[in-house]
Design a protein around this motif. Structure first.
Motif, PDB file in Angstrom:
ATOM      1  N   VAL A  31      29.705  34.755  43.180  1.00 30.05           N
ATOM      2  CA  VAL A  31      29.636  34.875  41.723  1.00 30.05           C
ATOM      3  C   VAL A  31      30.406  36.111  41.286  1.00 30.05           C
ATOM      4  N   ARG A  32      31.276  35.930  40.281  1.00 31.40           N
ATOM      5  CA  ARG A  32      31.976  37.051  39.664  1.00 31.40           C
ATOM      6  C   ARG A  32      32.085  36.745  38.178  1.00 31.40           C
ATOM      7  N   ASP A  33      31.323  37.472  37.376  1.00 28.85           N
ATOM      8  CA  ASP A  33      31.263  37.209  35.938  1.00 28.85           C
ATOM      9  C   ASP A  33      30.886  35.741  35.726  1.00 28.85           C
ATOM     10  N   ALA A  34      31.741  34.968  35.034  1.00 31.61           N
ATOM     11  CA  ALA A  34      31.402  33.569  34.750  1.00 31.61           C
ATOM     12  C   ALA A  34      31.847  32.616  35.849  1.00 31.61           C
ATOM     13  N   GLU A  35      32.528  33.137  36.883  1.00 31.83           N
ATOM     14  CA  GLU A  35      33.009  32.268  37.951  1.00 31.83           C
ATOM     15  C   GLU A  35      31.926  32.071  39.003  1.00 31.83           C
ATOM     16  N   VAL A  36      31.717  30.819  39.390  1.00 33.44           N
ATOM     17  CA  VAL A  36      30.764  30.460  40.434  1.00 33.44           C
ATOM     18  C   VAL A  36      31.510  29.627  41.464  1.00 33.44           C
ATOM     19  N   ARG A  37      31.608  30.126  42.694  1.00 31.56           N
ATOM     20  CA  ARG A  37      32.366  29.434  43.722  1.00 31.56           C
ATOM     21  C   ARG A  37      31.458  29.110  44.903  1.00 31.56           C
ATOM     22  N   PRO A  38      31.223  27.836  45.171  1.00 32.23           N
ATOM     23  CA  PRO A  38      30.297  27.462  46.245  1.00 32.23           C
ATOM     24  C   PRO A  38      30.916  27.657  47.624  1.00 32.23           C
ATOM     25  N   LEU A  39      30.079  27.887  48.597  1.00 29.98           N
ATOM     26  CA  LEU A  39      30.474  27.918  50.004  1.00 29.98           C
ATOM     27  C   LEU A  39      29.573  26.971  50.784  1.00 29.98           C
ATOM     28  N   ARG A  40      30.154  26.316  51.759  1.00 32.96           N
ATOM     29  CA  ARG A  40      29.329  25.480  52.618  1.00 32.96           C
ATOM     30  C   ARG A  40      28.482  26.363  53.536  1.00 32.96           C
ATOM     31  N   HIS A  41      27.481  25.737  54.133  1.00 30.13           N
ATOM     32  CA  HIS A  41      26.468  26.470  54.884  1.00 30.13           C
ATOM     33  C   HIS A  41      27.086  27.298  56.012  1.00 30.13           C
ATOM     34  N   LYS A  42      27.944  26.687  56.813  1.00 31.16           N
ATOM     35  CA  LYS A  42      28.513  27.399  57.953  1.00 31.16           C
ATOM     36  C   LYS A  42      29.449  28.519  57.498  1.00 31.16           C
ATOM     37  N   ALA A  43      30.211  28.289  56.434  1.00 29.66           N
ATOM     38  CA  ALA A  43      31.083  29.334  55.920  1.00 29.66           C
ATOM     39  C   ALA A  43      30.260  30.522  55.432  1.00 29.66           C
ATOM     40  N   MET A  44      29.136  30.262  54.770  1.00 29.18           N
ATOM     41  CA  MET A  44      28.272  31.345  54.315  1.00 29.18           C
ATOM     42  C   MET A  44      27.656  32.076  55.501  1.00 29.18           C
ATOM     43  N   ALA A  45      27.240  31.322  56.515  1.00 23.76           N
ATOM     44  CA  ALA A  45      26.663  31.959  57.700  1.00 23.76           C
ATOM     45  C   ALA A  45      27.681  32.879  58.364  1.00 23.76           C
ATOM     46  N   LEU A  46      28.939  32.456  58.424  1.00 22.48           N
ATOM     47  CA  LEU A  46      29.988  33.299  58.998  1.00 22.48           C
ATOM     48  C   LEU A  46      30.214  34.539  58.140  1.00 22.48           C
ATOM     49  N   LEU A  47      30.235  34.374  56.818  1.00 24.32           N
ATOM     50  CA  LEU A  47      30.446  35.511  55.927  1.00 24.32           C
ATOM     51  C   LEU A  47      29.322  36.536  56.076  1.00 24.32           C
ATOM     52  N   VAL A  48      28.084  36.068  56.193  1.00 31.19           N
ATOM     53  CA  VAL A  48      26.950  36.985  56.382  1.00 31.19           C
ATOM     54  C   VAL A  48      27.086  37.722  57.717  1.00 31.19           C
ATOM     55  N   MET A  49      27.492  36.998  58.761  1.00 30.37           N
ATOM     56  CA  MET A  49      27.659  37.638  60.073  1.00 30.37           C
ATOM     57  C   MET A  49      28.716  38.741  60.007  1.00 30.37           C
ATOM     58  N   LEU A  50      29.828  38.475  59.335  1.00 26.58           N
ATOM     59  CA  LEU A  50      30.867  39.493  59.204  1.00 26.58           C
ATOM     60  C   LEU A  50      30.380  40.678  58.382  1.00 26.58           C
ATOM     61  N   ALA A  51      29.572  40.401  57.351  1.00 23.62           N
ATOM     62  CA  ALA A  51      29.045  41.487  56.518  1.00 23.62           C
ATOM     63  C   ALA A  51      28.101  42.387  57.308  1.00 23.62           C
ATOM     64  N   ARG A  52      27.319  41.790  58.200  1.00 25.12           N
ATOM     65  CA  ARG A  52      26.415  42.592  59.045  1.00 25.12           C
ATOM     66  C   ARG A  52      27.215  43.576  59.915  1.00 25.12           C
ATOM     67  N   HIS A  53      28.447  43.214  60.241  1.00 22.92           N
ATOM     68  CA  HIS A  53      29.313  44.060  61.075  1.00 22.92           C
ATOM     69  C   HIS A  53      30.428  44.655  60.212  1.00 22.92           C
ATOM     70  N   GLU A  54      30.067  45.146  59.063  1.00 20.88           N
ATOM     71  CA  GLU A  54      31.040  45.613  58.073  1.00 20.88           C
ATOM     72  C   GLU A  54      32.090  46.531  58.693  1.00 20.88           C
ATOM     73  N   GLY A  55      33.382  46.135  58.490  1.00 19.66           N
ATOM     74  CA  GLY A  55      34.489  46.961  58.952  1.00 19.66           C
ATOM     75  C   GLY A  55      34.787  46.852  60.433  1.00 19.66           C
ATOM     76  N   ARG A  56      33.961  46.122  61.198  1.00 16.63           N
ATOM     77  CA  ARG A  56      34.180  45.982  62.637  1.00 16.63           C
ATOM     78  C   ARG A  56      34.655  44.573  62.961  1.00 16.63           C
ATOM     79  N   THR A  57      35.424  44.443  64.016  1.00 17.98           N
ATOM     80  CA  THR A  57      35.927  43.136  64.431  1.00 17.98           C
ATOM     81  C   THR A  57      34.819  42.348  65.117  1.00 17.98           C
ATOM     82  N   VAL A  58      34.655  41.097  64.677  1.00 18.43           N
ATOM     83  CA  VAL A  58      33.680  40.193  65.286  1.00 18.43           C
ATOM     84  C   VAL A  58      34.456  39.172  66.106  1.00 18.43           C
ATOM     85  N   ALA A  59      34.180  39.110  67.380  1.00 16.54           N
ATOM     86  CA  ALA A  59      34.912  38.225  68.278  1.00 16.54           C
ATOM     87  C   ALA A  59      34.579  36.761  68.000  1.00 16.54           C
TER      88      ALA A  59
END
Length: 734
Positions: A31-59
């Protein structure tokens, strides 16, 4: 942002900030202002995993183990798809990443700042009169569809706010209850099988049905030019591969409905003719699935680009969408032909009832009916005696197919959510609609209870450039931006998009920045038009009393939304007169399509005669010397003079040659520029002096969407819709 009422134990599931995007993890959306962009379940799970390792490379190996449970067979391609999906949603460029960076031969990392999770939810500031945010339209029981007509707000959830989250159901609801289950008792639910590809050909396969014995597949196939034809293929079995497709309907027209005879010895299909009419056909087949004699024309049907035909389980009847005595509806006819019998009657001004589906016992027919007041559609059911009753209160703007579930009671339907066609199940025992977790269109029920459907995806971007080179993408969105229209000074572009969930009119700077929604379109998709001074926009949308759809205008700043004409009539794309405060458009006011002009501030409209029935668009010359319009149901254009001794005279322009189809056209000072599709997709100029037309450039078929639209800015810059992906294949789940 207020805290959520029930924060989860895992703080990451409450969401986090990624750059200028709020990541709503539980809602599977950005979500950004009025924009709402959906993500599929696996894509969101990957994004959360990368966020948990902020700034670090995830193999990649760690991603496989955590997100895909160590599935080495599925994960490699799935990771690539998920990364692409995340980048599309964020508008990120892999060559110059601002959010997600690929570390060659190692993995991925987030380069945008990540705020640590705090308990908050996004807010949405939708413009007055503009599209509503999901939180506005959805109650806590949004998945329940009330059968009462006094609850339209709750029943509109599917058309407005869920976005791609409907694809994310963890449990699949396909198998449903057994026939012996009590109507209000517990339901036996089985998971879906993995989708099985039945046909993956180049081009667009958009409609299919499996033969009763399961040996053959009939499907409609458009191969990039011409019309969509009916094809047959033998399905793979016993180690034998599937046969190549063989044509069945050559020369019959553009197929938009098909049905197997219960004994598998014949196919019925509906096809659009070159003159815009619809014909109903029967083709007899042998036991090997091959034609045994010439096909038989049974009669006329309603010319609709949607499924229109079904064969009764006992083999006695064909039910189809038709028109008679000026009224559309469903009709019954013997499969041998003969006089049809009316079964239902649609409301005046509505499209004919369509997408019929027989219950397995042959006692009922489910179908889709349109409300002429706002163009929305719902599911109805009738008996053979013609006693229709309404089953849903969804008020959908898009329904792409309807079929009975295996239990013969529930129904599977396809609708558009955030530019995706998704499959859902309506449950008869409680009136709820639940997602199947599948993208899909045109579902059909096979005799063994499996579901055959078309996977139809297309993503469309707006691009800028020249005619002789591939235009570059000017905007990034996962909601398919359409109908680009640059303003007179070339500083802004208006377009149509579902970025905020519902179809809306948007405006952005020419570089794609500062995009914002101006007004809700009420499910309509027509080109907007800038006033000559660039201060106002005219469009077709929901601006009338009670959100009635009509011809509208609004200030470029989003203020002053007002109806010009909102009387439940149909309207084509509007056009401002170059020198007078008038809006011109094509409308079916009065019962037939003709040209109309209206005072820009509203008032009584006046019809304008033309030599031929006009299509849905016209273009005025900048000096008001005349205008061009397309003749309805054809690829031919007409120039009509408006000044001088030749005022009122017309001459014909022919942009498409033999074997080509006209996609779109625009007026230019040099002549009409047309985009046509044949063996290539070509830009062609038809000079005003009557000299021979000539090519401006060409591209491979598939460069632009199936019905691509474009515009030419005053400085000659091209704005055009560009096809990012185009997937259309036939699948089956059991």
């Amino acid at each position: 942002m207020p805290p959520p009422p029930h924060p989860s134990q895992d703080p990451w599931q409450d969401g986090f900030q990624l750059g200028d995007w709020w990541v709503d993890v539980s809602g599977n959306r950005l979500v950004r202002d009025a924009e709402v962009r959906p993500l599929r379940h696996k894509a969101m799970a990957l994004l959360v995993m990368l966020a948990r390792h902020e700034g670090r490379t995830v193999a990649r190996e760690d991603i496989v183990n955590e997100v895909w449970d160590g599935n080495q067979f599925v994960a490699p391609k799935a990771i690539n798809t998920a990364v692409w999906t995340i980048r599309q949603a964020l508008g990120d460029d892999p060559d110059t990443p601002r959010y997600l960076e690929t570390i060659a031969k190692k993995g991925y990392r987030l380069v945008a700042p990540v705020s640590h999770p705090i308990a908050r939810e996004p807010t949405h500031d939708a413009p007055a009169g503009g599209p509503r945010s999901p939180s506005t339209d959805l109650g806590v029981d949004a998945a329940h569809v009330s059968g009462s007509p006094d609850s339209p707000r709750r029943s509109r959830w599917i058309a407005t706010g869920l976005g791609g989250a409907l694809l994310l159901a963890a449990a699949a609801w396909w198998a449903g209850s057994r026939p012996s289950a009590a109507p209000d008792g517990p339901r036996s639910v089985s998971p879906l099988s993995a989708p099985e590809a039945l046909s993956q050909e180049e081009g667009v396969e958009y409609l299919a049905a499996q033969s009763p014995d399961g040996r053959h597949l009939a499907f409609a196939w458009w191969r990039g030019q011409g019309v969509g034809e009916l094809h047959l293929r033998d399905l793979a079995s016993g180690g034998r591969p599937a046969s190549p497709p063989r044509p069945v309907s050559h020369g019959a027209g553009d197929v938009h409905g098909l049905a197997w005879a219960p004994d598998g010895h014949a196919l019925a299909f509906a096809a659009m003719q070159a003159d815009g009419s619809c014909a109903l056909w029967r083709q007899d087949l042998g036991t090997d699935g091959r034609a045994t004699k010439e096909r038989q024309r049974l009669g006329r049907c309603a010319p609709l680009y949607t499924a229109t035909l079904a064969w009764s389980p006992d083999g006695r009847w064909l039910v189809y969408s038709g028109e008679q005595d000026g009224a559309g509806g469903l009709f019954l006819m013997s499969p041998q032909g003969g006089t049809p019998r009316r079964l239902t009657t649609a409301a005046p001004g509505a499209m004919a009832d369509h997408q019929p589906s027989w219950s397995p016992d042959g006692r009922h027919i489910a179908f889709v009916r349109q409300d002429p007041a706002d163009g929305t559609r719902d599911v109805y059911e009738t008996t053979l005696e013609g006693e229709p009753r309404r089953l849903t209160q969804l008020r959908l703007h898009h329904v792409h197919g309807l079929a009975h579930a295996p239990d013969g009671q529930d129904l599977v339907l396809s609708t558009t959510v955030q530019d995706l066609r998704v499959l859902q199940r309506w449950q008869r025992h409680d009136g709820r609609v639940v997602p199947l977790g599948l993208e899909g269109s045109a579902p059909s029920r096979a005799s063994d209870g499996s579901l055959v459907y078309a996977l139809m995806r297309s993503h469309v971007s707006l691009a800028q450039g020249r005619f002789d080179a591939l235009p570059r993408r000017a905007m990034q969105s996962i909601a398919s931006d359409r109908w680009p229209r640059p303003d007179p000074r070339g500083e802004r572009v208006a377009f149509v998009s579902r970025r905020s969930g519902s179809l809306a009119l948007w405006v952005a700077h020419a570089d794609g920045s500062q995009a914002r929604a101006l007004a809700d379109l009420g499910g309509q998709s027509e080109a907007p038009a800038w006033s000559p001074d660039g201060r106002q926009l005219a469009f077709v949308g929901a601006c009338g009393p009670g959100r009635r759809v009509g011809l509208c205008r609004i200030g470029a700043d989003g203020q002053g939304l007002a109806p010009v004409a909102a009387d439940a009539a149909g309207y084509g794309s509007p056009q401002w007169h170059p020198t007078r405060p008038e809006l011109w458009t094509v409308s079916d006011r009065g019962g037939r399509w003709q040209l109309w002009r209206f005072p820009a501030k509203g008032g009584a409209g006046q019809p304008e005669p033309t030599e031929h029935e006009p299509g849905r668009a016209l273009q005025w010359a900048a000096d008001s010397s005349g205008f061009v319009y397309q003749t309805r149901g054809s690829d031919r254009l007409r120039w009509r003079s408006a000044t001088g001794p030749q005022a009122g005279q017309e001459r014909e322009l022919v942009p498409a040659r033999h074997g080509e189809s006209l996609l779109d056209w625009q007026w230019s000072p040099r002549g009409v520029v047309a985009l046509v599709r044949g063996d290539r997709e070509r830009w062609r100029l038809l000079p005003w002096d009557g000299s021979a037309s000539h090519a401006l450039g060409d591209h491979p078929v598939g460069t632009f969407p199936e019905r691509a639209r474009f515009a030419i800015a005053t400085d000659g810059t091209l704005w055009v819709e560009l096809a990012d992906t185009n997937v259309a294949d036939i699948f089956r789940v059991r």
